[in-house]
Enzyme design. Structure first.
Site, PDB file in Angstrom:
ATOM      1  N   GLU A 110      25.006  15.792  24.000  1.00 20.41           N
ATOM      2  CA  GLU A 110      24.211  14.560  23.505  1.00 20.41           C
ATOM      3  C   GLU A 110      25.106  13.621  22.830  1.00 20.41           C
ATOM      4  O   GLU A 110      26.037  14.221  22.258  1.00 20.41           O
ATOM      5  CB  GLU A 110      22.730  15.081  22.806  1.00 20.41           C
ATOM      6  N   ASN A 122      17.049  13.769  22.365  1.00 16.09           N
ATOM      7  CA  ASN A 122      16.061  12.773  21.582  1.00 16.09           C
ATOM      8  C   ASN A 122      17.019  11.412  22.033  1.00 16.09           C
ATOM      9  O   ASN A 122      16.255  10.172  21.993  1.00 16.09           O
ATOM     10  CB  ASN A 122      16.168  12.858  20.116  1.00 16.09           C
ATOM     11  N   ASN A 162      12.661  13.630  27.852  1.00 13.50           N
ATOM     12  CA  ASN A 162      13.134  14.865  26.716  1.00 13.50           C
ATOM     13  C   ASN A 162      12.023  15.055  25.709  1.00 13.50           C
ATOM     14  O   ASN A 162      11.662  14.049  25.150  1.00 13.50           O
ATOM     15  CB  ASN A 162      14.595  14.343  25.947  1.00 13.50           C
ATOM     16  N   GLU A 163      11.526  15.980  25.452  1.00 10.84           N
ATOM     17  CA  GLU A 163      10.472  16.367  24.355  1.00 10.84           C
ATOM     18  C   GLU A 163       9.444  15.315  23.995  1.00 10.84           C
ATOM     19  O   GLU A 163       9.277  15.065  22.979  1.00 10.84           O
ATOM     20  CB  GLU A 163      11.327  16.672  23.194  1.00 10.84           C
ATOM     21  N   TYR A 179      14.867  27.063  19.134  1.00 11.87           N
ATOM     22  CA  TYR A 179      15.720  27.296  18.227  1.00 11.87           C
ATOM     23  C   TYR A 179      15.255  28.348  17.331  1.00 11.87           C
ATOM     24  O   TYR A 179      14.097  28.240  16.982  1.00 11.87           O
ATOM     25  CB  TYR A 179      16.089  25.988  17.789  1.00 11.87           C
ATOM     26  N   GLU A 238      17.222  23.909  26.418  1.00 12.48           N
ATOM     27  CA  GLU A 238      17.712  23.751  25.144  1.00 12.48           C
ATOM     28  C   GLU A 238      17.521  25.176  24.421  1.00 12.48           C
ATOM     29  O   GLU A 238      16.139  25.404  24.333  1.00 12.48           O
ATOM     30  CB  GLU A 238      17.097  22.869  24.184  1.00 12.48           C
ATOM     31  N   GLN A 263      24.251  22.934  21.282  1.00 11.12           N
ATOM     32  CA  GLN A 263      24.912  22.083  22.259  1.00 11.12           C
ATOM     33  C   GLN A 263      26.402  22.775  22.549  1.00 11.12           C
ATOM     34  O   GLN A 263      26.547  24.049  22.204  1.00 11.12           O
ATOM     35  CB  GLN A 263      25.040  20.798  21.976  1.00 11.12           C
TER      36      GLN A 263
END
Length: 506
Positions: free
Chosen positions: A33, A78, A178-179, A250, A298, A355
């Protein structure tokens, strides 16, 4: 009772007939990212002594090649929800600097779509491209796809050619935002809003290039208050238009409860099972014959750097953000998370460790200096290297323990991959016990003639040990005790250890 006097034993049966599914190599993907030093100072640093003609660091490329990463998600994250892709193409000297609102930095746009595609080719990886469904939508998405994949003869494809790329990039996999459930996301959507927008975007993109595959946004984590309603509502719109739904998760150990921390892969397993159930509910509701697959695009450990990032000066270029320094216990959990992905090879077809470089990453760099391997590099390397083939369903009999958030946690966490073409069998195993070794026995009588070729072990007395540019404190060795006789493997799995046992037919 004196625990030190107890011998812990775990047994397992592996049979080549007990197949879960062929492992899609893309579960060993990663993520870059435009965030912190992932791009600038990570993969790209024109002034670095090892930089190539594009400005990409060759020392980093070599480490990424060692991991054999098959697909990399880009450019966010993001970041993508406020990104104008046109800013990152054409002459670099003409590209604008923009305020990047997701991470409150300045984006110089030195690296964009074409440069990243070239870098991915250099490291033999595909690109998983994300489109902006935050501040933008259908039009920008279909234009980016035309720019990347249409051969020639249209405005956007001819523009690509004028930028020096005669041949189309033919990017196969595309993420629809994304999200979008997250209040932190620029352009957050309700599930109904996102479902409609994602469907219309998918429809337009498939008109440009019917060969692509599309990923619909799932929940940002299993703890989101809208989970799993988000999946049920959005897929009600997108089910027939997309190929995958995404998962993000996460984990951290802020309370320093290692036994509980190492059990968190059980939460990952529950997350996957819940999403599968929700997908199958929508399938039943629509009377569909289509199976929805999962893209866990992710996943990682992320908690070490959270407080430090508050000190970063806003509106700087490529500040050090989210630079978790991973310890040995983090590597053990990463190993169990990889094992969990293998256990669901029938439905999880893509995954991205988030990442790849500097930002919550297995690879770290110094600006102008060295690159090195974090502790989590090694389980990722081992599963990417040896986990190609068919995921098998082992029958495991292990002692268990209870933790703060989990009950009946097996001390032995294991997955098995059989590569029939190479006549190779690999057992991945974590011993979660923090004080005791496990005496491990595995019945492989269906694999007649197979013998142990290597038993890789990663272990360390200090669960908090880390690697640095100066010293690699945590690394694997090949001195494990595994041996095979009369169709049985016997090994001693050290306390709190990561193990890879490889066998070949002789």
């Amino acid at each position: 009772m004196n625990l030190s006097s107890i011998t812990l034993r775990a047994k397992m049966v592996v049979d080549k007939a007990f197949k879960i599914a062929e492992v899609d190599k893309r579960i060993y993907g990663s993520f870059i990212e435009h965030l912190g030093r992932a791009v600038y100072g990570g993969i790209y640093e024109p002034s670095h002594p090892t930089a190539d003609s594009f400005g990409f660091r060759n020392d980093v490329k070599q480490l990424v090649k060692e991991l054999d990463v098959p697909i990399i998600r880009y450019p966010g994250g993001n970041f993508v929800s406020g990104y104008n892709w046109e800013d990152g193409v054409g002459p670099v000297e003409s590209r604008p600097k923009r305020l990047e609102l997701a991470w409150r930095t300045v984006e110089p746009n030195f690296v964009g779509t074409n440069e990243f595609f070239e870098w991915a080719k250099e490291i033999d990886s595909e690109v998983m491209m994300a489109v902006n469904l935050g501040t933008r939508g259908v039009d920008a998405a279909r234009n980016l796809l035309e720019y990347c994949n249409h051969p020639s003869g249209s405005y956007w494809s001819n523009l690509r050619r004028s930028h020096g790329y005669e041949q189309p990039h033919r990017i196969k996999t595309w993420c629809l935002g994304n999200e979008m459930d997250g209040p932190w996301q620029i352009g957050q959507k309700t599930p109904q809003e996102y479902g409609r927008l994602a469907y219309e975007t998918a429809k337009a993109m498939r008109l440009v290039d019917p060969s692509i595959e599309l990923v619909s946004c799932g929940s940002s984590s299993s703890s989101m208050p809208t989970f799993p309603d988000w999946e049920a509502i959005t897929l009600d719109h997108t089910y027939d238009a997309v190929d995958y739904v995404s998962l993000h998760q996460y984990y951290g150990n802020k309370d320093n409860d290692t036994a509980n921390y190492l059990a968190r892969s059980m939460d990952m397993d529950h997350f996957i099972r819940t999403v599968i159930s929700t997908c199958d509910y929508v399938k039943a509701k629509k009377r569909s014959k289509k199976t929805m697959y999962l893209s866990f695009d992710e996943w990682n450990v992320w908690y070490h750097s959270n407080s430090a990032d508050a000190q970063i000066e806003p509106w700087s270029i490529a500040p050090p953000q989210l630079e978790d320094i991973y310890n040995f216990e983090d590597a053990l959990l990463v190993g169990s998370m990889l094992i969990t992905l293998l256990k669901h090879a029938d439905r999880v077809k893509m995954a991205c460790m988030a990442q790849l470089v500097n930002v919550i990453a297995p690879i770290m760099t110094e600006n102008g200096g060295r690159a090195w391997k974090q502790t989590i590099f090694y389980p990722y390397l081992h599963v990417s290297k040896f986990g190609r083939g068919v995921s098998l369903q082992p029958i495991v009999d292990s002692p268990v323990y209870d933790a703060k958030d989990f009950t009946d946690v097996p001390y032995l966490d294991s997955a098995v991959v059989y590569n029939e073409a190479d006549e190779e069998l690999t057992i991945f195993a974590v011993n979660r016990h923090l004080q005791e070794a496990l005496d491990f026995e595995c019945d492989i009588r269906s694999f007649e003639g197979y013998r142990v070729t290597e038993h890789i072990v990663m272990e360390h007395e200090d669960l908090k040990a880390v690697n640095t540019a100066d010293q690699e404190n945590v690394k694997p060795h090949s001195n494990g005790s595994a041996a095979c006789s009369n169709g049985f493997i016997n090994a001693r799995l050290s306390k709190a250890s990561w193990n890879v046992i490889t066998l070949r037919k002789v």
